[in-house]
Design a protein around this motif. Sequence first.
Motif, PDB file in Angstrom:
ATOM      1  N   THR A  52      15.191  96.171 -14.297  1.00  8.83           N
ATOM      2  CA  THR A  52      14.514  97.136 -15.163  1.00  8.83           C
ATOM      3  C   THR A  52      14.059  96.439 -16.433  1.00  8.83           C
ATOM      4  OG1 THR A  52      15.823  98.985 -14.311  1.00  8.83           O
ATOM      5  CG2 THR A  52      14.759  99.290 -16.454  1.00  8.83           C
ATOM      6  N   ILE A  53      12.784  96.604 -16.768  1.00  6.59           N
ATOM      7  CA  ILE A  53      12.223  95.932 -17.943  1.00  6.59           C
ATOM      8  C   ILE A  53      11.484  96.926 -18.839  1.00  6.59           C
ATOM      9  CG2 ILE A  53      11.982  93.712 -16.777  1.00  6.59           C
ATOM     10  CD1 ILE A  53       8.974  94.313 -16.481  1.00  6.59           C
ATOM     11  N   SER A  77       3.218  94.680 -33.372  1.00  2.00           N
ATOM     12  CA  SER A  77       3.518  94.757 -31.945  1.00  2.00           C
ATOM     13  C   SER A  77       3.989  96.160 -31.584  1.00  2.00           C
ATOM     14  CB  SER A  77       4.573  93.726 -31.565  1.00  2.00           C
ATOM     15  OG  SER A  77       5.761  93.945 -32.298  1.00  2.00           O
ATOM     16  N   VAL A  78       3.890  96.489 -30.295  1.00  2.00           N
ATOM     17  CA  VAL A  78       4.306  97.815 -29.841  1.00  2.00           C
ATOM     18  C   VAL A  78       5.129  97.657 -28.570  1.00  2.00           C
ATOM     19  CG1 VAL A  78       2.162  98.146 -28.535  1.00  2.00           C
ATOM     20  CG2 VAL A  78       3.536 100.135 -29.199  1.00  2.00           C
ATOM     21  N   CYS A  79       6.228  98.405 -28.474  1.00  2.00           N
ATOM     22  CA  CYS A  79       7.111  98.381 -27.301  1.00  2.00           C
ATOM     23  C   CYS A  79       6.900  99.662 -26.500  1.00  2.00           C
ATOM     24  CB  CYS A  79       8.566  98.274 -27.747  1.00  2.00           C
ATOM     25  SG  CYS A  79       9.757  98.055 -26.388  1.00  2.00           S
ATOM     26  N   TYR A 107      11.168  92.763 -21.811  1.00  2.00           N
ATOM     27  CA  TYR A 107      12.464  92.834 -22.498  1.00  2.00           C
ATOM     28  C   TYR A 107      13.440  93.687 -21.684  1.00  2.00           C
ATOM     29  CZ  TYR A 107      10.449  90.641 -26.616  1.00  2.00           C
ATOM     30  OH  TYR A 107       9.872  89.750 -27.475  1.00  2.00           O
ATOM     31  N   ALA A 108      14.732  93.539 -22.018  1.00  2.00           N
ATOM     32  CA  ALA A 108      15.778  94.240 -21.273  1.00  2.00           C
ATOM     33  C   ALA A 108      16.172  95.568 -21.907  1.00  2.00           C
ATOM     34  CB  ALA A 108      17.018  93.355 -21.139  1.00  2.00           C
ATOM     35  N   SER A 133      14.202  89.857 -21.243  1.00  2.00           N
ATOM     36  CA  SER A 133      14.685  90.170 -19.902  1.00  2.00           C
ATOM     37  C   SER A 133      15.334  88.943 -19.281  1.00  2.00           C
ATOM     38  CB  SER A 133      13.526  90.655 -19.031  1.00  2.00           C
ATOM     39  OG  SER A 133      12.535  89.642 -18.934  1.00  2.00           O
ATOM     40  N   ALA A 134      16.199  89.181 -18.294  1.00  2.00           N
ATOM     41  CA  ALA A 134      16.928  88.083 -17.654  1.00  2.00           C
ATOM     42  C   ALA A 134      15.981  87.141 -16.913  1.00  2.00           C
ATOM     43  CB  ALA A 134      17.983  88.634 -16.711  1.00  2.00           C
ATOM     44  N   ALA A 135      15.037  87.725 -16.174  1.00  2.00           N
ATOM     45  CA  ALA A 135      14.049  86.922 -15.428  1.00  2.00           C
ATOM     46  C   ALA A 135      14.728  85.833 -14.619  1.00  2.00           C
ATOM     47  CB  ALA A 135      13.012  86.334 -16.372  1.00  2.00           C
ATOM     48  N   THR A 136      15.826  86.174 -13.959  1.00  3.57           N
ATOM     49  CA  THR A 136      16.621  85.200 -13.211  1.00  3.57           C
ATOM     50  C   THR A 136      15.797  84.464 -12.166  1.00  3.57           C
ATOM     51  OG1 THR A 136      18.539  86.630 -13.493  1.00  3.57           O
ATOM     52  CG2 THR A 136      18.715  84.885 -11.860  1.00  3.57           C
TER      53      THR A 136
END
Length: 230
Positions: free
Chosen positions: A124-125, A136-138, A84-85, A93-96
Amino acid sequence: MKKLGLLLFNATLALYLSGCLSNAKLSISTSETKTDTSTSSTPLSTLTLTNVPTTATSATVFAPAPTVTSSDITFTGVITLTAYADASCTTPSAATNGGISANTQSATAGVAGFTAVNYVTAETIYIKASAPGHQSVCAGISTVVGHGSANSIQFTTLPSGSTAGTPFPTQPVVGLYDSYNNPVTTGPASSLPVTLTSYSDSSCITPSGAIMGTTVVNMSSGISIFSGLN
């Protein structure tokens, strides 16, 4: 005697009704208690995410390897890591240039080690762990994914057409990239010189007239900015 008999009858009826009402109330109360017990829910198990790296390199296995532990030591299901961003893990996340890989792992006795997980895009993620039947856990820290080794140079800005002897209205800019198309901004290669040469074909085989102006510019943080060319 008739009056007394009536009074006794009335008293007996009142007692009978009172007993029925008491029994009915007891029955309702017992029924409600059983209903509440049968609909109670089982709390979700929890996950703990440890060994989250603060830095990483594009498409390179994370070190240390993230580890996820379930509060249920009998859990053997699949645990998934997602990128995630933001720190609250709400915006993907962008994951371009590519996202997270090798991000699923079956738990053994409630523990899963992600020894092959990696991320491709340089950004940065924040990592989130999730599993069936679990909250869930971040991760509380970010992972800064950096570019890989220099692989190619590309025009980030192409020169626009102009009249002979007149500077290009738009001057060219050249950037340095890794094999996953992430800009390379650090390292020895990020300060090397870039030389522009003109050709008459798209394969750049047949040379054409010379470009006028300063055609060699050293990169700064992986970028060469040209000016005054014509």
